[in-house]
Scaffold this active site. Structure first.
Site, PDB file in Angstrom:
ATOM      1  N   HIS A 154       0.856  -1.278   0.034  1.00 22.72           N
ATOM      2  CA  HIS A 154       0.003  -0.274   0.098  1.00 22.72           C
ATOM      3  C   HIS A 154       0.918   1.382  -0.073  1.00 22.72           C
ATOM      4  CE1 HIS A 154      -3.664  -2.130   0.500  1.00 22.72           C
ATOM      5  NE2 HIS A 154      -3.099  -2.814   1.869  1.00 22.72           N
ATOM      6  N   HIS A 192      -6.337  -7.422  -0.338  1.00 26.48           N
ATOM      7  CA  HIS A 192      -6.429  -5.619  -0.775  1.00 26.48           C
ATOM      8  C   HIS A 192      -5.577  -5.403  -2.066  1.00 26.48           C
ATOM      9  CE1 HIS A 192      -7.060  -6.398   3.637  1.00 26.48           C
ATOM     10  NE2 HIS A 192      -7.976  -5.610   3.306  1.00 26.48           N
TER      11      HIS A 192
HETATM   12  C1  OKP Z   1      -3.275  -4.343   4.564  1.00 30.02           C
HETATM   13  B1  OKP Z   1      -2.869  -5.628   3.741  1.00 30.02           B
HETATM   14  C2  OKP Z   1     -11.210  -0.142   8.062  1.00 30.02           C
HETATM   15  C3  OKP Z   1      -9.571  -0.616   8.468  1.00 30.02           C
HETATM   16  C4  OKP Z   1      -8.773  -0.647   7.288  1.00 30.02           C
HETATM   17  C5  OKP Z   1      -6.710  -1.475   6.472  1.00 30.02           C
HETATM   18  C6  OKP Z   1      -6.295  -2.747   5.760  1.00 30.02           C
HETATM   19  C7  OKP Z   1      -4.863  -2.759   5.488  1.00 30.02           C
HETATM   20  C8  OKP Z   1      -4.581  -4.234   4.898  1.00 30.02           C
HETATM   21  N1  OKP Z   1     -11.934  -0.753   8.793  1.00 30.02           N
HETATM   22  N2  OKP Z   1      -7.713  -1.568   7.398  1.00 30.02           N
HETATM   23  O1  OKP Z   1      -3.127  -5.409   2.275  1.00 30.02           O
HETATM   24  O2  OKP Z   1      -3.223  -6.637   4.043  1.00 30.02           O
HETATM   25 ZN    ZN Z   2      -4.445  -7.238   2.510  1.00 31.76          ZN
END
Ligand code: OKP
Ligand code: ZN
Length: 335
Positions: A154, A192
């Site tokens: 990210h 994600h």
């Molecule tokens: C990171 B990776 C919203 C919370 C958002 C962020 C998720 C990040 C994932 N309720 N949390 O891609 O696993």
């Molecule tokens: Zn993720």
């Protein structure tokens, strides 16, 4: 397959994150590493390639910010982890601010990614872990695994968020090209969308970025990862997003994976980088796909059948009980 790991990555341990309007224990916890280490084989200590390969992807201003953010936060009299809470939304004029609060909002895209005293050291170790895994594949081994934490996909050239600070996969893709690879493909199979990686290579033709992920119409990170994002300028056609609906099981995932693999094969890369997340698992506490443990073996096998030198970077996966097993199965299928 050689596995690289640096224990400095355990020291990054933010206390809380903002989740659905509540402060809850941070999901990206050090215990994730213990779960994985208990199931995979011996690990090797990474080398230190210095800041150069990181600077090839991230801006100097951002790196300066990241290195001093926690100290600046404490110097301003704040308690706890550094967390942004105000952002220069759409169209605010560029400002260079000294105040840590303004700098945090400038470089963050969410408020769920705290910076602790040990964050820089862990993120730096995570990037060096990936660089060492790349070096190992360049030296002739067909596959290596970088047990990275914090994750990276990210993080953009000058932003952090989504538990990520330095983009490990992008750093090694860029470094591989620097070291002579003509074309590099990135196949992101975390739940994600890997928005940072996409942004970093969006205008580049020699780095193919393919991502299978939860549809950003319903899932984080919302503003990236839609199917109509295909690259720009020289990079047109070198980005492929395969968003899938919540509830996706192996049958639907497998179809997207086949298409992703076909696209990678056609690109004929010299190197494949796989940002791997096990948050596509049925029991993941923050995600909504339905893959079973045995499906990770199949994902590994399908990617392995490409027969392209491959470096895997660890990304997400929050069902800590099953995490080690799922990672182990993926790696066993791959090699
Ligand atoms: C990171 B990776 C919203 C919370 C958002 C962020 C998720 C990040 C994932 N309720 N949390 O891609 O696993
Ligand atoms: Zn993720």
């Amino acid at each position: 397959m050689r596995i690289f790991f640096d224990p400095a990555q355990k020291e990054h341990a933010p206390a809380k994150e903002l989740h659905n309007g509540e402060l809850v224990p941070y999901a990206e916890k050090p215990a994730r590493l213990a779960s994985i280490l208990a199931k995979i084989g011996d690990t090797h200590t990474p080398r230190d390639f210095g800041l150069g390969p990181i600077q090839a992807v991230h801006s100097d201003a951002y790196l300066d910010f990241l290195r001093s953010a926690y100290e600046d936060w404490r110097t301003a009299g704040r308690m706890g982890d550094a967390v942004p809470y105000v952002f220069p939304v759409r169209g605010r004029r560029p400002l260079t601010l000294d105040r840590i609060d303004g700098r945090l909002g400038h470089y963050a895209f969410d408020c769920g990614t705290p910076i602790t005293e040990k964050t820089w050291a862990a993120a730096y170790a995570s990037a060096q872990t990936a660089l060492t895994a790349l070096e190992h594949v360049i030296s002739g081994d067909p596959v290596s695994f970088a047990l990275c934490r914090p994750p990276g996909h990210h993080a953009g050239r000058d932003y952090f968020g989504g538990y990520c600070y330095l983009n490990n996969a992008a750093i090694i893709a860029a470094n591989a090209i620097e070291k002579g690879a003509g074309r590099v493909a990135i196949l992101d199979v975390d739940y994600h969308h890997g928005n940072g990686t996409q942004d970093i290579f969006y205008e580049r033709a020699e780095v193919l970025t393919v991502s299978i992920h939860a549809d950003p119409s319903t899932d984080y990170p919302f503003y990236w990862g839609h199917a109509d994002e295909t690259g720009t300028g020289e990079g047109v056609g070198a980005t492929l997003n395969l968003p899938l609906r919540r509830g996706t099981d192996w049958a639907a995932f497998e179809q997207a994976l086949a298409r992703a693999i076909e696209t990678v094969a056609t690109f004929k890369p010299d190197l494949l980088v796989v940002p791997f997340g096990a948050d596509t698992f049925d029991g993941d506490p923050i995600s909504y796909f339905r893959l079973k443990s045995e499906d990770y073996t199949a994902i590994g096998q399908s990617i392995g059948a490409l027969n392209i030198p491959t470096v895997v970077t660890m990304e997400g996966g929050y069902a800590i009980e099953a995490l080690g097993e799922n990672v182990h199965r993926f790696l066993a299928g791959l090699s």
